[in-house]
Write an enzyme that holds these catalytic residues in place. Structure first.
Site, PDB file in Angstrom:
ATOM      1  N   TYR A  65       0.855  -1.178   0.000  1.00  0.00           N
ATOM      2  CA  TYR A  65       0.000   0.000   0.000  1.00  0.00           C
ATOM      3  C   TYR A  65       0.889   1.225   0.000  1.00  0.00           C
ATOM      4  CZ  TYR A  65      -3.447   3.446   1.659  1.00  0.00           C
ATOM      5  OH  TYR A  65      -4.258   4.542   1.797  1.00  0.00           O
TER       6      TYR A  65
ATOM      7  N   ASP B 261       9.271   2.761  -0.050  1.00  0.00           N
ATOM      8  CA  ASP B 261       8.233   3.396   0.750  1.00  0.00           C
ATOM      9  C   ASP B 261       8.390   2.905   2.181  1.00  0.00           C
ATOM     10  OD1 ASP B 261       6.044   4.364   2.009  1.00  0.00           O
ATOM     11  OD2 ASP B 261       4.562   3.564   0.587  1.00  0.00           O
TER      12      ASP B 261
ATOM     13  N   LYS C 137       4.260   8.177   9.417  1.00  0.00           N
ATOM     14  CA  LYS C 137       3.901   7.525  10.679  1.00  0.00           C
ATOM     15  C   LYS C 137       4.855   7.892  11.825  1.00  0.00           C
ATOM     16  CE  LYS C 137       0.762   4.348   8.540  1.00  0.00           C
ATOM     17  NZ  LYS C 137       0.865   3.907   7.157  1.00  0.00           N
TER      18      LYS C 137
HETATM   19  C1  LIG Z   1       0.249   4.389   5.809  1.00  0.00           C
HETATM   20  C2  LIG Z   1       1.030   4.212   4.576  1.00  0.00           C
HETATM   21  C3  LIG Z   1       0.977   5.141   3.520  1.00  0.00           C
HETATM   22  C4  LIG Z   1       0.011   6.294   3.512  1.00  0.00           C
HETATM   23  O1  LIG Z   1       0.250   7.202   4.527  1.00  0.00           O
HETATM   24  P1  LIG Z   1      -0.945   8.195   4.976  1.00  0.00           P
HETATM   25  O2  LIG Z   1      -0.276   9.098   5.975  1.00  0.00           O
HETATM   26  O3  LIG Z   1      -2.012   7.329   5.557  1.00  0.00           O
HETATM   27  O4  LIG Z   1      -1.400   8.910   3.771  1.00  0.00           O
HETATM   28  C5  LIG Z   1       1.838   4.977   2.462  1.00  0.00           C
HETATM   29  N1  LIG Z   1       2.690   3.947   2.416  1.00  0.00           N
HETATM   30  C6  LIG Z   1       2.764   3.027   3.395  1.00  0.00           C
HETATM   31  C7  LIG Z   1       3.756   1.919   3.303  1.00  0.00           C
HETATM   32  C8  LIG Z   1       1.913   3.110   4.489  1.00  0.00           C
HETATM   33  O5  LIG Z   1       1.938   2.162   5.431  1.00  0.00           O
END
Ligand SMILES: *Cc1c(COP(=O)(O)O)cnc(C)c1O
Length: 428
Positions: A141, A239, A267
């Site tokens: 994701y 990511d 995060k």
């Molecule tokens: C949570 C997440 C996102 C998106 O971040 P948001 O702050 O919710 O927009 C993108 N990449 C990864 C791997 C994530 O876990």
């Protein structure tokens, strides 16, 4: 007030009663919980119950909830003004802290969410390579921008049927710019790149996948993915929105011996506020506006309150890295749940990577990719989840997510969790 009543009230004015679909209980059934407050490792729910929190705002709250140091830093910043739309000195101080811990980047840009960081990383990769296609892994994701909601994990998986695109409202020509390959499969990645010579701008992946449950990279996978991307003239985007500062001070990429061209983080580094970042070498980052021709902007980017929370969080992590202790606690959870599940003959096994874990409703591990994760028993996970919640432990409301611990979690909290697991599994 009961959660059912709050849910009914919210559903009248908010679609599904939640502002992010992962908060709904679609995967496990029932009304979602509502939180009044939180302290350390515990949530105080709107129905008055106190539960152990293993979501920690999807990993953002690594110091625990309402940490006094973070609350003080935020209060001090807020008293000086909450947004100016003008640069502040603290933004560079935060950027220095990020750059200092990531050997293969020179500069970062601060944004408001992981989605934004990845969206910008993709535009940047396309801008500097002059190519259009991107390759992503099934079950990873990368936020909810159009081109990345294709075979996406997390809530997009619970919501959709897993075919592409994972959302209505995404034009097919945009989804068609995204090629999808299985995670942990360098051969498939190489084949996708070779099928589109000179056309792929970037390969994007989560180094430790956290949105199809906890799925670590197989030995050599990340290096092979990097080599394949570079052989095709594509950039590698890691990511690390979950990974960054979750396993160590800095990125998992460094631990894995790779040097991605662009990285995204969020995060943990936001300290509980809407703050994320992307980073790369200077020549790549300077392609962003105002120095370069790749446009990106944000009214609230580098927000002073969020930056204060981020700096306090990073400094506290650096002063007293919690990682060995978090990994030891997570290992106790893994071993304890697995032993109890085996004893009671329940096909549920915890898969862990260092400090994060997922209880998969499966009788055998490892789970290496989305296809294997999807074979898990959703109904069994739902019963386990609700059994744990009834016994005061909040796990992720889907097995296609990872559970997180914070520096505020103690051995006594893990004792509580394991007793709840023993009782839940005995009852299943
Ligand atoms: C949570 C997440 C996102 C998106 O971040 P948001 O702050 O919710 O927009 C993108 N990449 C990864 C791997 C994530 O876990």
């Amino acid at each position: 007030m009961t959660h059912e009543a709050l849910y009914a009230q919210a559903c009248r004015v908010i679609p599904g009663g939640v502002d992010s679909p992962v908060r709904a209980f679609n995967a496990v059934g029932g009304a979602p919980i509502f939180v009044d407050a939180a302290q350390g490792a515990h949530l105080l729910l709107a129905d008055g119950r106190r539960v152990l929190d293993c979501c920690c705002s999807w990993g953002a709250m690594i110091l625990g909830h309402a940490d006094p140091g973070v609350v003080e830093a935020v209060s001090r910043a807020a008293a000086k003004g909450t947004t100016f739309g003008i640069a502040t000195p603290a933004e560079a101080r935060l950027a220095e802290r990020l750059v200092a811990r990531i050997p293969f980047i020179d500069k970062v840009r601060l944004v408001n969410s992981g989605t934004e960081a990845v969206m910008t990383a993709i535009r940047l990769a396309r801008g500097v390579t002059g190519r259009d296609l991107i390759v992503k892994c099934e079950g990873c994701y990368h936020g909810h921008s159009d081109g990345l909601l294709v075979a996406a994990g997390s809530g997009a998986m619970t919501a959709g049927d897993g075919t592409q695109p994972a959302s209505a409202g995404i034009p097919r020509p945009i989804a068609a710019q995204t090629l999808v390959v299985p995670y942990n499969d360098p051969e498939a990645l190489r084949a996708a790149l070779e099928a589109h010579p000179g056309r792929v701008a970037a390969v994007i992946l989560e180094p430790v996948a956290g949105n199809m449950g906890c799925v670590p990279p197989l030995p050599g996978y990340l290096r092979a993915a990097q080599d394949a991307a570079h052989a095709a003239g594509a950039l590698l985007i890691c990511d690390e929105v979950i990974n960054a500062w979750r396993f160590r001070l800095g990125l998992y990429s460094e631990a894995a011996g790779i040097a991605p061209d662009i990285v995204t983080m969020g995060k943990v580094i936001g300290g509980g506020f809407p703050l994320a970042a992307l980073g790369a070498k200077a020549e790549v980052m300077d392609a962003l506006a105002p120095t370069g021709r790749v446009y990106q902007a944000g009214t609230l980017s580098g927000n002073p309150v969020a930056v204060a929370a981020a700096i306090e969080t990073l400094d506290r992590l650096a002063a007293d890295p919690p990682y060995p202790r978090l990994a030891a606690l997570a290992k106790r959870v893994e071993e304890g749940i697995n032993a109890a599940a085996e004893k009671h003959g329940v096909p549920l096994r915890v898969q862990r990577h260092e400090t994060i874990f997922t209880p998969f409703a499966a009788d055998a591990l490892p789970i290496r990719n989305l296809a294997e994760a999807k074979r898990c028993d959703g109904a069994l996970y739902a019963r386990f989840f609700h059994g744990m919640l009834a016994r005061g432990v909040y796990l992720e409301p889907s097995q296609f997510e990872v559970c997180f611990l914070s520096a505020a979690h103690t051995d006594a909290d893990v004792d509580h969790l394991l007793q709840a697991a023993e009782d839940t599994l005995a009852a299943l």
